[in-house]
Design an enzyme around this catalytic site. Structure first.
Site, mmCIF file in Angstrom:
data_model
loop_
_atom_site.group_PDB
_atom_site.id
_atom_site.type_symbol
_atom_site.label_atom_id
_atom_site.label_comp_id
_atom_site.label_asym_id
_atom_site.label_seq_id
_atom_site.Cartn_x
_atom_site.Cartn_y
_atom_site.Cartn_z
ATOM 1 N N GLY A 88 0.812 -1.208 0.000
ATOM 2 C CA GLY A 88 0.000 0.000 0.000
ATOM 3 C C GLY A 88 0.844 1.257 0.000
ATOM 4 O O GLY A 88 0.365 2.334 0.361
ATOM 5 N N LYS A 89 2.101 1.145 -0.409
ATOM 6 C CA LYS A 89 2.979 2.321 -0.495
ATOM 7 C C LYS A 89 2.767 3.045 -1.831
ATOM 8 O O LYS A 89 2.746 4.270 -1.892
ATOM 9 C CB LYS A 89 4.440 1.905 -0.350
ATOM 10 C CG LYS A 89 4.782 1.246 0.983
ATOM 11 C CD LYS A 89 6.187 0.671 0.974
ATOM 12 C CE LYS A 89 6.530 0.000 2.290
ATOM 13 N NZ LYS A 89 7.864 -0.647 2.262
ATOM 14 N N VAL A 90 2.639 2.263 -2.882
ATOM 15 C CA VAL A 90 2.362 2.782 -4.222
ATOM 16 C C VAL A 90 0.956 2.336 -4.592
ATOM 17 O O VAL A 90 0.599 1.163 -4.412
ATOM 18 C CB VAL A 90 3.384 2.250 -5.245
ATOM 19 C CG1 VAL A 90 3.026 2.687 -6.657
ATOM 20 C CG2 VAL A 90 4.795 2.727 -4.880
#
Length: 316
Positions: A283-285
């Site tokens: 869920g970082k990008v």
């Protein structure tokens, strides 16, 4: 149905690059945009970076590796001064060499295959094919001790320390001075792992010095929380890459643009080689983000990337 799926896989024929006399950098990138391998990836990176800058994305810049000794310093400085970097996260080592350069002390082109014992006796430090005289660190120490003496007794964050250093540098080509002038925060979460950290420790033996290593986290997380279509340009990986990504991780946002210039590969599981697709699983990008990893020496790809994106912005 099977024929349609087959046709979809063959929609994009390779375009053969054509190079002509007098073509500018943007034209070169357009010429290789239909190519495969690194050429196509670099062209994708330019497209993404151009969109990221033209859309007014909150721009995070991760700077790892020996980029300042290699000659990339002014590229970063100019991006800061022109408003193309909103947040800089870097290594202590890069900022050590940045301060050395700000003193008018140069790095020198050497060779990668040489007699390192002989260099040691000549008091020359080597970074691959870059030479740096050992005596420069005497000037560096004097400068750092003078800068640290002006801090006072208050507890400060690492970012505030970097801003303080920038305000005490006279060189307009300096990354830290440009950041201080433009109110761009510089985060250096592993600053202890550098000559700056060593000098701070030496200063602290006889003087008060209070630096809160965790104070920056609220500040950068707040920036992440309020950012607009956040984008990250990551040079190398390591601590800067992780610090940028983990700061966004605990907000409601994800990176909408992500570009990584690296020579590391993902097979070892290390962050520096981890793909940006892998970052989606955390869920970082974001799932819909425009992202690309270019596997090449960043001293080649960074100047081309910036030059081409700047050319497009200028044409507009």
């Amino acid at each position: 149905m099977e024929h349609d799926l087959h046709s979809q896989k063959l929609e994009n024929p390779i375009d053969q690059a054509r190079i002509t006399a007098g073509m500018d950098v943007d034209s070169l990138i357009n010429s290789i945009s239909g190519c495969a391998f690194g050429a196509g990836k670099l062209a994708d990176a330019v497209d993404i970076y151009h969109e990221m800058l033209s859309e007014g994305s909150t721009s995070f810049f991760g700077l790892a590796g020996a980029m300042v000794p290699a000659g990339m310093r002014s590229i970063v400085t100019d991006l800061i001064r022109d408003g193309y970097i909103d947040v800089l996260v870097t290594t202590g080592a890069n900022m050590v060499h940045e301060i050395v350069e700000s003193l008018g002390l140069h790095h020198y082109k050497g060779c990668a295959e040489c007699n390192d014992i002989e260099l040691k006796h000549d008091e020359i430090n080597r970074i691959y094919d870059v030479y740096l005289p050992e005596t420069y660190f005497v000037d560096f120490e004097e400068k750092m001790q003078a800068i640290l003496s002006g801090l006072g007794d208050d507890t400060i964050s690492i970012r505030e320390l970097m801003t303080h250093i920038g305000r005490n540098i006279d060189d307009d080509n300096s990354i830290l001075k440009a950041a201080a002038d433009m109110n761009v925060p510089v985060y250096c979460p592993a600053i202890q792992d550098s000559m700056i950290g060593l000098q701070a420790w030496l200063y602290k033996q006889k003087n008060p010095l209070k630096v809160d290593a965790f104070a920056d986290m609220k500040e950068i997380i707040d920036i992440c929380y309020e950012s607009k279509k956040p984008g990250a340009l990551l040079i190398g990986g390591g601590v800067p890459k992780n610090y940028i990504f983990q700061s966004m991780l605990i907000t409601h946002q994800e990176f909408e643009y992500a570009i990584q210039l690296t020579m590391d590969t993902p097979e070892t599981g290390g962050l520096s080689g981890a793909t940006l697709d892998e970052a989606r699983s955390w869920g970082k990008v974001s799932e819909t983000a425009r992202s690309v990893t270019v596997h090449s020496d960043a001293t080649i790809t960074l100047p081309i990337l910036v030059a081409a994106a700047r050319s497009r912005l200028a044409k507009e």
